[in-house]
Design a protein around this motif. Structure first.
Motif, PDB file in Angstrom:
ATOM      1  N   SER A  75      33.952 -11.993  -3.400  1.00  0.00           N
ATOM      2  CA  SER A  75      33.365 -12.448  -4.653  1.00  0.00           C
ATOM      3  C   SER A  75      33.449 -11.335  -5.683  1.00  0.00           C
ATOM      4  CB  SER A  75      31.903 -12.842  -4.449  1.00  0.00           C
ATOM      5  OG  SER A  75      31.317 -13.139  -5.696  1.00  0.00           O
ATOM      6  N   SER A  76      33.981 -11.657  -6.831  1.00  0.00           N
ATOM      7  CA  SER A  76      34.048 -10.655  -7.889  1.00  0.00           C
ATOM      8  C   SER A  76      32.880 -10.816  -8.855  1.00  0.00           C
ATOM      9  CB  SER A  76      35.371 -10.777  -8.647  1.00  0.00           C
ATOM     10  OG  SER A  76      35.471 -12.067  -9.219  1.00  0.00           O
ATOM     11  N   THR A  77      32.078 -11.861  -8.669  1.00  0.00           N
ATOM     12  CA  THR A  77      30.945 -12.096  -9.552  1.00  0.00           C
ATOM     13  C   THR A  77      29.668 -11.584  -8.893  1.00  0.00           C
ATOM     14  OG1 THR A  77      32.025 -14.083 -10.376  1.00  0.00           O
ATOM     15  CG2 THR A  77      29.693 -13.826 -10.884  1.00  0.00           C
ATOM     16  N   MET A  78      29.081 -10.571  -9.512  1.00  0.00           N
ATOM     17  CA  MET A  78      27.864  -9.968  -8.987  1.00  0.00           C
ATOM     18  C   MET A  78      26.726 -10.258  -9.964  1.00  0.00           C
ATOM     19  SD  MET A  78      29.010  -8.529  -6.224  1.00  0.00           S
ATOM     20  CE  MET A  78      28.049  -7.158  -5.621  1.00  0.00           C
ATOM     21  N   CYS A  79      25.511 -10.277  -9.443  1.00  0.00           N
ATOM     22  CA  CYS A  79      24.344 -10.430 -10.304  1.00  0.00           C
ATOM     23  C   CYS A  79      23.395  -9.264 -10.033  1.00  0.00           C
ATOM     24  CB  CYS A  79      23.657 -11.768 -10.094  1.00  0.00           C
ATOM     25  SG  CYS A  79      22.986 -12.020  -8.454  1.00  0.00           S
ATOM     26  N   VAL A  80      22.615  -8.936 -11.034  1.00  0.00           N
ATOM     27  CA  VAL A  80      21.667  -7.828 -10.945  1.00  0.00           C
ATOM     28  C   VAL A  80      20.270  -8.393 -10.761  1.00  0.00           C
ATOM     29  CG1 VAL A  80      20.637  -5.895 -12.198  1.00  0.00           C
ATOM     30  CG2 VAL A  80      23.097  -6.308 -12.335  1.00  0.00           C
ATOM     31  N   ILE A  81      19.557  -7.842  -9.787  1.00  0.00           N
ATOM     32  CA  ILE A  81      18.184  -8.254  -9.519  1.00  0.00           C
ATOM     33  C   ILE A  81      17.325  -7.003  -9.504  1.00  0.00           C
ATOM     34  CG2 ILE A  81      16.624  -9.363  -7.873  1.00  0.00           C
ATOM     35  CD1 ILE A  81      19.205 -10.857  -6.845  1.00  0.00           C
ATOM     36  N   LYS A  82      16.278  -7.024 -10.290  1.00  0.00           N
ATOM     37  CA  LYS A  82      15.336  -5.901 -10.331  1.00  0.00           C
ATOM     38  C   LYS A  82      14.206  -6.221  -9.356  1.00  0.00           C
ATOM     39  CE  LYS A  82      12.183  -3.499 -13.452  1.00  0.00           C
ATOM     40  NZ  LYS A  82      11.698  -3.425 -14.849  1.00  0.00           N
ATOM     41  N   VAL A  83      13.918  -5.268  -8.474  1.00  0.00           N
ATOM     42  CA  VAL A  83      12.804  -5.417  -7.544  1.00  0.00           C
ATOM     43  C   VAL A  83      11.762  -4.385  -7.950  1.00  0.00           C
ATOM     44  CG1 VAL A  83      12.049  -5.349  -5.147  1.00  0.00           C
ATOM     45  CG2 VAL A  83      14.338  -6.189  -5.709  1.00  0.00           C
ATOM     46  N   GLN A  84      10.607  -4.872  -8.360  1.00  0.00           N
ATOM     47  CA  GLN A  84       9.521  -4.006  -8.817  1.00  0.00           C
ATOM     48  C   GLN A  84       8.454  -3.972  -7.734  1.00  0.00           C
ATOM     49  OE1 GLN A  84       6.982  -5.286 -12.194  1.00  0.00           O
ATOM     50  NE2 GLN A  84       7.719  -3.403 -13.161  1.00  0.00           N
ATOM     51  N   ILE A  85       8.220  -2.784  -7.179  1.00  0.00           N
ATOM     52  CA  ILE A  85       7.235  -2.637  -6.117  1.00  0.00           C
ATOM     53  C   ILE A  85       5.995  -1.959  -6.717  1.00  0.00           C
ATOM     54  CG2 ILE A  85       6.728  -1.668  -3.854  1.00  0.00           C
ATOM     55  CD1 ILE A  85       9.763  -1.644  -3.326  1.00  0.00           C
ATOM     56  N   ASN A  86       4.897  -2.697  -6.709  1.00  0.00           N
ATOM     57  CA  ASN A  86       3.630  -2.160  -7.213  1.00  0.00           C
ATOM     58  C   ASN A  86       2.869  -1.542  -6.044  1.00  0.00           C
ATOM     59  OD1 ASN A  86       3.976  -3.211  -9.941  1.00  0.00           O
ATOM     60  ND2 ASN A  86       3.691  -5.211  -9.014  1.00  0.00           N
ATOM     61  N   VAL A  87       2.453  -0.292  -6.229  1.00  0.00           N
ATOM     62  CA  VAL A  87       1.762   0.444  -5.174  1.00  0.00           C
ATOM     63  C   VAL A  87       0.261   0.310  -5.378  1.00  0.00           C
ATOM     64  CG1 VAL A  87       1.448   2.698  -4.104  1.00  0.00           C
ATOM     65  CG2 VAL A  87       3.677   2.056  -5.023  1.00  0.00           C
ATOM     66  N   GLN A  88      -0.417  -0.100  -4.293  1.00  0.00           N
ATOM     67  CA  GLN A  88      -1.871  -0.246  -4.326  1.00  0.00           C
ATOM     68  C   GLN A  88      -2.498   0.839  -3.458  1.00  0.00           C
ATOM     69  OE1 GLN A  88      -2.125  -4.172  -2.720  1.00  0.00           O
ATOM     70  NE2 GLN A  88      -1.772  -5.157  -4.682  1.00  0.00           N
ATOM     71  N   GLY A  89      -3.521   1.466  -3.979  1.00  0.00           N
ATOM     72  CA  GLY A  89      -4.282   2.470  -3.229  1.00  0.00           C
ATOM     73  C   GLY A  89      -3.424   3.505  -2.671  1.00  0.00           C
TER      74      GLY A  89
ATOM     75  N   VAL B 208       0.859  -1.175   0.000  1.00  0.00           N
ATOM     76  CA  VAL B 208       0.000   0.000   0.000  1.00  0.00           C
ATOM     77  C   VAL B 208       0.901   1.232   0.000  1.00  0.00           C
ATOM     78  CG1 VAL B 208      -1.976  -1.121   1.098  1.00  0.00           C
ATOM     79  CG2 VAL B 208      -0.237  -0.035   2.511  1.00  0.00           C
ATOM     80  N   LYS B 209       0.376   2.328  -0.490  1.00  0.00           N
ATOM     81  CA  LYS B 209       1.173   3.537  -0.688  1.00  0.00           C
ATOM     82  C   LYS B 209       1.900   3.979   0.581  1.00  0.00           C
ATOM     83  CE  LYS B 209       0.875   8.040  -2.885  1.00  0.00           C
ATOM     84  NZ  LYS B 209       0.028   8.958  -3.619  1.00  0.00           N
ATOM     85  N   SER B 210       1.256   3.854   1.726  1.00  0.00           N
ATOM     86  CA  SER B 210       1.854   4.304   2.983  1.00  0.00           C
ATOM     87  C   SER B 210       3.077   3.478   3.394  1.00  0.00           C
ATOM     88  CB  SER B 210       0.816   4.285   4.109  1.00  0.00           C
ATOM     89  OG  SER B 210       0.369   2.960   4.331  1.00  0.00           O
ATOM     90  N   GLU B 211       3.255   2.280   2.807  1.00  0.00           N
ATOM     91  CA  GLU B 211       4.374   1.407   3.151  1.00  0.00           C
ATOM     92  C   GLU B 211       5.502   1.435   2.133  1.00  0.00           C
ATOM     93  OE1 GLU B 211       2.677  -2.483   3.653  1.00  0.00           O
ATOM     94  OE2 GLU B 211       1.593  -1.901   5.466  1.00  0.00           O
TER      95      GLU B 211
END
Length: 100
Positions: A86-100, A20-23
């Motif tokens: 560790s010299s090997t890194m990975c990329v992770i996309k975190v998509q946060i969908n906002v409700q109300g 939710v938007k407040s979080e």
């Protein structure tokens, strides 16, 4: 943003969350904290407005599963991980969908 995170050559993973938007601000802070805790970093694509907020995390490849699980399961903390060089890194996309 790739330059800021070192530009990984590994495939990107995406984790989707809904709050939710407040979080929104606390959820962004939680994801950044978890990334740091696992020896990586995360940055939000500005601005933190609208229906979706994206974060890009760069995590040591050996901590990838732990990060994805922690973010997906709503964990707020993790035990300290060993800081291997560790010299090997990975990329992770975190998509946060906002409700109300």
């Amino acid at each position: 943003m790739d330059d800021m995170l070192g530009g990984s050559n590994l495939p990107e993973s995406t984790v989707e969350l809904s709050v939710v938007k407040s979080e929104l601000e606390s959820e962004v802070a939680r994801v950044k904290y978890l990334a740091t805790r696992l020896g990586g970093s995360a940055a939000a694509k500005e601005p933190l407005t609208g229906a979706t907020t994206d974060l890009i995390a760069e995590i040591p490849v050996e901590n990838r599963k732990s990060f994805i699980d922690a973010v997906s399961d709503g964990f707020k903390d993790l035990p300290e991980v060993s800081r291997t060089a560790s010299s090997t890194m990975c990329v992770i996309k975190v998509q946060i969908n906002v409700q109300g």
